[in-house]
Design a protein around this motif. Sequence first.
Motif, short mmCIF file in Angstrom:
data_model
loop_
_atom_site.label_atom_id
_atom_site.label_comp_id
_atom_site.label_asym_id
_atom_site.label_seq_id
_atom_site.Cartn_x
_atom_site.Cartn_y
_atom_site.Cartn_z
N MET A 1 -2.04 -8.88 -1.02
CA MET A 1 -0.68 -8.46 -1.15
C MET A 1 -0.58 -6.95 -1.19
O MET A 1 0.35 -6.38 -0.63
N GLU A 2 -1.54 -6.35 -1.88
CA GLU A 2 -1.53 -4.89 -1.99
C GLU A 2 -1.81 -4.23 -0.65
O GLU A 2 -1.22 -3.20 -0.31
N THR A 3 -2.68 -4.81 0.16
CA THR A 3 -2.97 -4.23 1.49
C THR A 3 -1.75 -4.34 2.40
O THR A 3 -1.51 -3.46 3.21
N LEU A 4 -0.99 -5.43 2.25
CA LEU A 4 0.23 -5.57 3.04
C LEU A 4 1.25 -4.52 2.63
O LEU A 4 1.94 -3.94 3.48
N ASP A 5 1.33 -4.21 1.35
CA ASP A 5 2.24 -3.18 0.85
C ASP A 5 1.80 -1.79 1.35
O ASP A 5 2.65 -0.99 1.75
N GLN A 6 0.51 -1.53 1.35
CA GLN A 6 0.00 -0.25 1.86
C GLN A 6 0.25 -0.12 3.36
O GLN A 6 0.59 0.94 3.87
N SER A 8 2.68 -1.60 5.04
CA SER A 8 4.10 -1.37 5.28
C SER A 8 4.49 0.06 4.95
O SER A 8 5.32 0.66 5.63
N LYS A 9 3.89 0.66 3.91
CA LYS A 9 4.17 2.07 3.60
C LYS A 9 3.66 2.98 4.71
O LYS A 9 4.34 3.93 5.12
#
Length: 102
Positions: A1-6, A8-9
């Motif tokens: 989930m954190e990699t997807l957030d990074q 998207s940023k």
Amino acid sequence: METLDQFSKALFYTLPAIAGMAALIFMNKQYLKQSRELSLIEIKKQNLKLSLQNKLQAYERLILLMERISPNSLLPRMYKTGNNVSNFQQELIATIRAEFEH
């Protein structure tokens, strides 16, 4: 989930930069194309102006030659009393050639 957030940023920051860069490249190409066309038009205008000047000078020289070798102006300048026909003819031809080369 954190990699997807990074991801998207990262996408959020890079997409506008890529779009701005693409727009800049497109505008630069259009500007260069337009300036190249304008410079070609200016070069053609300058060439036309120079060729027109050269043509006018050539016509002027041709008119002067025709005036100088016309019989009305050439014979009074060349006539000498006591000159025979063959010498007079040779002098006329030499004068016409000299006028042409001038």
